[in-house]
Design a protein around this motif. Sequence first.
Motif, PDB file in Angstrom:
ATOM      1  N   ILE A  31      39.678 -18.390  -1.747  1.00 51.35           N
ATOM      2  CA  ILE A  31      40.753 -19.217  -2.284  1.00 51.35           C
ATOM      3  C   ILE A  31      41.281 -20.142  -1.193  1.00 51.35           C
ATOM      4  N   ALA A  89      40.266 -13.687  -3.358  1.00 54.85           N
ATOM      5  CA  ALA A  89      41.639 -13.726  -2.838  1.00 54.85           C
ATOM      6  C   ALA A  89      41.720 -12.698  -1.703  1.00 54.85           C
ATOM      7  N   THR A  96      36.815 -17.315  -9.284  1.00 57.61           N
ATOM      8  CA  THR A  96      37.848 -16.794  -8.385  1.00 57.61           C
ATOM      9  C   THR A  96      38.041 -15.312  -8.656  1.00 57.61           C
ATOM     10  N   ARG A 149      44.560 -17.061  -7.684  1.00 54.13           N
ATOM     11  CA  ARG A 149      44.511 -18.266  -8.520  1.00 54.13           C
ATOM     12  C   ARG A 149      45.908 -18.848  -8.699  1.00 54.13           C
TER      13      ARG A 149
END
Length: 366
Positions: free
Chosen positions: A148, A193, A239, A245
């Motif tokens: 990310i 992430a 993602t 996100r």
Amino acid sequence: MRAKLKPLDQQVVVVTGASSGIGLAAARAFAKAGAAVVLVARNEEALREACAEIEAAGGRAHVVTADVGSPEDMARVTRAAVARFGGFDTWVNDAGVGIYGDSLEVSLEDHQRLFQTNYFGVVHGSLEAARHLKERPGGGVIINIGSILGDMPSPLMGPYVASKHAVKGFTDTLRIDLQRQGAPVQVSLIKPASIGTPFPDHAKNYMETAARVPPPVYAPEVVADAILHAATHPVRALTVGGAGRQLVATYHAAPRFADRLFGAAIPRLSIRKEPKPADDSLHSPSQDGEARTDAYGSRPFSLYTQAHKQPGVVVGLALLGLAAAFAWRNREAIRDGAGPLMRQGVERLPWTRRTGTPGGLQTTLH
């Protein structure tokens, strides 16, 4: 020309960075699904332990000790995969290193070394994979592990953030170039992430204390599952982690606000009140062999990622949301008209008929 994606139990998969973290979790998952796996990393001892574990469970694996920063080493990986398994169908570029520290503190030597692994490692691996897959019947898949942080900034991780932006740009352009050539090669980008791997302890650390990834934290197996999905489905980008996100969306919607928010919050969330490790993996291998960190917990699932693996679910949820929004905006009209509408609906039911009784309707089963 589209790649013909094989079932996992018919695939040979190359995984770089397979000695720890996401790479190790992915290698285990591929082997469990029946794929033959070529394990690539600098730490030969950790690779052989992973290979023995896979083979003990009935899987197939082969070890290649190599540095992704060397194009010659990546060519050697291809030769080894061809010699051992006849080639490969999927190549996963996962190898990566990190640096924690203010951008003004990080030495140019460290900055360049990080790019040699994180960016040029992806370039070397992708080009090697593309050359092989273009000539392989049915083609195959290149899966690059971005972040990310390829879509947003983060304090204390300037070189790493820059490398992931570069990985995204290269991956998206490579996809277009292969499409223009009509090559049967799918190019996918996985963007995790915060993931609960040993990455912070392996990173070069300019801070006074140990590092960590900001919460919420997802398990590396969640990323591995997304990687396996990309190896068997048409995935452009995915993602991993709904919280990540949301951070990206916040940054793009309100960048000035996000700059202040990230600058105030992320440094405090990136430290552990423990002594930092004595060594790191930036210039040479460090302690490997673990997919997860035991410093803090991690979530074993991501509803956001799971939903985006199933486009039908996403469309269904979107339609449900639109229906709910429409109902809410028109709630008064619906309430006022509910009585007549209900009455008309009942009159149309196949088991009702109109009678001369005062109520006008009689219900009969027939």
